[in-house]
Write a protein that holds these residues in place. Structure first.
Motif, PDB file in Angstrom:
ATOM      1  N   TYR A 107       0.939  -1.174   0.135  1.00  0.00           N
ATOM      2  CA  TYR A 107      -0.115  -0.115   0.004  1.00  0.00           C
ATOM      3  C   TYR A 107       0.830   1.059   0.120  1.00  0.00           C
ATOM      4  CZ  TYR A 107      -3.252   3.677   1.319  1.00  0.00           C
ATOM      5  OH  TYR A 107      -3.982   4.812   1.708  1.00  0.00           O
ATOM      6  N   LEU A 108       0.568   2.350  -0.784  1.00  0.00           N
ATOM      7  CA  LEU A 108       1.304   3.580  -0.830  1.00  0.00           C
ATOM      8  C   LEU A 108       0.075   4.568  -0.885  1.00  0.00           C
ATOM      9  CD1 LEU A 108       4.171   3.156  -3.431  1.00  0.00           C
ATOM     10  CD2 LEU A 108       4.336   3.354  -1.040  1.00  0.00           C
ATOM     11  N   GLN A 109       0.344   5.832  -0.428  1.00  0.00           N
ATOM     12  CA  GLN A 109      -0.839   6.930  -0.713  1.00  0.00           C
ATOM     13  C   GLN A 109       0.001   8.219  -0.865  1.00  0.00           C
ATOM     14  OE1 GLN A 109      -2.652   6.406   3.257  1.00  0.00           O
ATOM     15  NE2 GLN A 109      -1.154   7.851   4.425  1.00  0.00           N
ATOM     16  N   THR A 110      -1.088   9.113  -1.459  1.00  0.00           N
ATOM     17  CA  THR A 110      -0.606  10.469  -1.717  1.00  0.00           C
ATOM     18  C   THR A 110      -1.601  11.253  -0.991  1.00  0.00           C
ATOM     19  OG1 THR A 110      -0.101  12.253  -3.402  1.00  0.00           O
ATOM     20  CG2 THR A 110      -1.705  10.243  -3.999  1.00  0.00           C
ATOM     21  N   LYS A 111      -1.350  12.302  -0.512  1.00  0.00           N
ATOM     22  CA  LYS A 111      -2.575  13.358   0.330  1.00  0.00           C
ATOM     23  C   LYS A 111      -2.394  14.582  -0.501  1.00  0.00           C
ATOM     24  CE  LYS A 111      -2.680  10.841   4.562  1.00  0.00           C
ATOM     25  NZ  LYS A 111      -2.598  11.300   6.186  1.00  0.00           N
ATOM     26  N   ASP A 112      -1.507  14.654  -1.418  1.00  0.00           N
ATOM     27  CA  ASP A 112      -1.513  16.090  -2.329  1.00  0.00           C
ATOM     28  C   ASP A 112      -1.697  15.736  -3.720  1.00  0.00           C
ATOM     29  OD1 ASP A 112       1.052  15.138  -2.727  1.00  0.00           O
ATOM     30  OD2 ASP A 112       1.954  16.414  -1.767  1.00  0.00           O
ATOM     31  N   PHE A 113      -2.417  14.688  -4.056  1.00  0.00           N
ATOM     32  CA  PHE A 113      -2.866  14.227  -5.618  1.00  0.00           C
ATOM     33  C   PHE A 113      -1.713  14.001  -6.400  1.00  0.00           C
ATOM     34  CE2 PHE A 113      -6.436  14.522  -8.576  1.00  0.00           C
ATOM     35  CZ  PHE A 113      -7.439  14.082  -7.714  1.00  0.00           C
ATOM     36  N   GLY A 114      -0.672  13.369  -5.948  1.00  0.00           N
ATOM     37  CA  GLY A 114       0.420  12.812  -6.627  1.00  0.00           C
ATOM     38  C   GLY A 114       1.630  13.741  -6.402  1.00  0.00           C
TER      39      GLY A 114
END
Length: 494
Positions: A284-291
């Motif tokens: 799992y990976l995530q972005t909180k600023d839209f990439g």
């Protein structure tokens, strides 16, 4: 088995496309003929979905038991690596949706769009946008709606043998006509045509524009998962790698406001339990600023691309348990913590021999992953969707055996949990005594309670017609008519 729907037809067409795929680059605004694909912009005679199958691939080869196909059926809302198929637009009070349709002979994939009008309870006569000139459901479209109400259709491709397209509605909140977008991407600092992408998941916010998570087929790394962004859907950024593990990976993702999270597995590069037949582990990976930046689930910066199997993005090591993983959906709780829905199995073949298969949720609590199973599964591709509303979690999935047991799908069931997945209750059997298996229940973006899940049906062991269905939040199911000759029509309540 020989029949007019045989996937080998699609493979032969793909070889033909490979020799001409570059043509679309030279004239990206040719709105009539795109190699063999065509812009149609004409009403469909009804809601009719593509039937598709994969007989087998990889080390294990073709399926030789009674189940015939590794996966098969009405796959108009396939695969789990495409998202979204539907978006609720509150300004118009309509849920716009697309799907993999077909012609009257069931021979070609047609990217088709319609909408559900929440004021009237009617659906619009579907519009055939693009004839993709293949019968491969991997080329199914996905849809987004921008801040001005324009509807975007992204026409994906299975590998590099066929071109991909982007189309935009001529008018806001209107499906009557679409025009092709001359999309570009950045390569070595220069803009070049963007005419091929696979397994697209595309997200949108009015502040940031578009973020696309997708796959590129490459000589080094196989199916490489990537991301790209665009403020306007026309000029796209340079493609950036997320992970390059083994012989390739599959990612499935979800969005909550500006946060996008992606869950993925990988194909080990080895002779035993390796290659395309085997996919294992959950990452799992995530972005909180839209990439703009990417993190692991605990907020630590991710060093991209991932290149080591044992890394900080690992949710669970299923390879150590000799289990394969098929990821279905990603959603978030009210704190922004991800929940991953997936199936594990012991092998790639259909039937009881590669069982048992189990449905799981993995929930990040803020400190650890809580991983729980809640039901058995009959096929590796029994895809479903998860919904999260404060303390209530819901799942729509084909967890009851259908008429073609151990083939893809089954009878749809609504599940609910009031304690974050510790215990689940079968709230309602959505379909029963069906003629065909129901497959790939999809969750809309900005889901409205009147159009809660969207899916198709189809025979699991032989070519058939395929119908479309949707359910509301209470579990009432409606079938979309196979024949439509008026601008609007009431769905049939089952």
């Amino acid at each position: 088995m020989k029949n007019k729907y045989n996937v080998h037809i699609g493979l032969a067409i793909a070889l033909l496309f490979f020799s001409v795929a570059g043509m679309a680059q030279n004239n990206p605004q040719d709105n009539k003929v795109y190699d063999k694909a065509k812009l149609l912009n004409k009403p469909a005679n009804g809601f009719n979905g593509i039937w598709y199958m994969i007989a087998g691939a990889g080390q294990r080869g073709a399926v030789k038991n009674d189940y015939k196909y590794k996966y098969s059926g009405g796959l108009g809302t396939y695969p789990s690596n495409h998202y979204p198929f539907s978006v609720y637009a509150p300004e118009a009070d309509k849920t716009f949706f697309c799907y993999g349709g077909t012609d009257e002979r069931g021979k070609t994939l047609i990217h088709t769009v319609s909408y559900f009008d929440h004021k009237t309870g009617e659906v619009a006569r579907p519009v055939m946008v693009v004839d993709k000139a293949t019968n491969d459901a991997h080329d199914n479209p996905v849809l987004q709606v921008d801040k001005d109400g324009y509807i975007w259709i992204f026409s994906t491709s299975h590998g590099k043998g066929r071109p991909s397209f982007i189309h935009k509605s001529v008018k806001p909140y209107d499906i009557a006509a679409f025009e092709r977008v001359a999309a570009t991407k950045v390569v070595n600092g220069k803009k070049v045509p963007m005419d091929n992408f696979s397994y697209l998941q595309v997200y949108y916010t009015k502040e940031n524009g578009f973020l696309g998570l997708f796959t590129s087929y490459e000589k080094q790394g196989g199916r490489v998962i990537k991301y790209m962004s665009s403020p306007d859907g026309i000029a796209w950024s340079e493609w950036e790698d997320l992970s390059k593990l083994g012989e390739g990976q599959y990612q499935t993702s979800g969005q909550q406001s500006h946060q996008v999270g992606t869950a993925f597995n990988y194909h080990p590069q080895r002779r035993v339990r390796g290659g395309l037949d085997f996919r294992t582990n959950v990452y799992y990976l995530q972005t909180k600023d839209f990439g703009k930046t990417w993190q692991t689930v605990d907020g630590k910066p991710a060093n991209l691309p991932l290149t080591v199997v044992e890394n900080n993005a690992l949710v669970h090591d299923y390879d150590a348990e000799k289990r394969s993983v098929y990821i279905c959906d990603v959603n978030f709780d009210h704190k922004g913590n991800p929940v991953i829905l997936y199936i594990t199995t012991s092998g790639p073949m259909p039937g009881p021999e590669d069982g048992p298969r189990k449905w799981h949720t993995a929930h990040w609590t803020g400190k650890k992953w809580n991983i729980r199973s809640f039901s058995s599964a009959g096929n590796n591709y029994d895809m479903g969707s998860i919904y999260i509303e404060k303390d209530k979690w819901s799942i729509v999935a084909p967890t009851t055996v259908g008429p073609q047991d151990f083939n893809t799908g089954g009878e749809m069931v609504l599940w609910q949990s009031s304690n974050k997945g510790k215990k689940w209750k079968r709230v309602k059997q959505l379909t029963a005594e069906s003629k065909y298996n129901h497959t790939y229940a999809r969750r809309p973006v900005n889901v409205h309670p009147d159009f809660y899940a969207f899916w198709a049906d189809g025979h699991g062991r032989q070519p058939s017609e395929s119908r479309f269905y949707f359910s509301d939040k209470e579990g009432n199911v409606y079938r979309l008519p196979e024949r439509v000759d008026t601008p609007f029509v009431k769905p049939e309540k089952l």
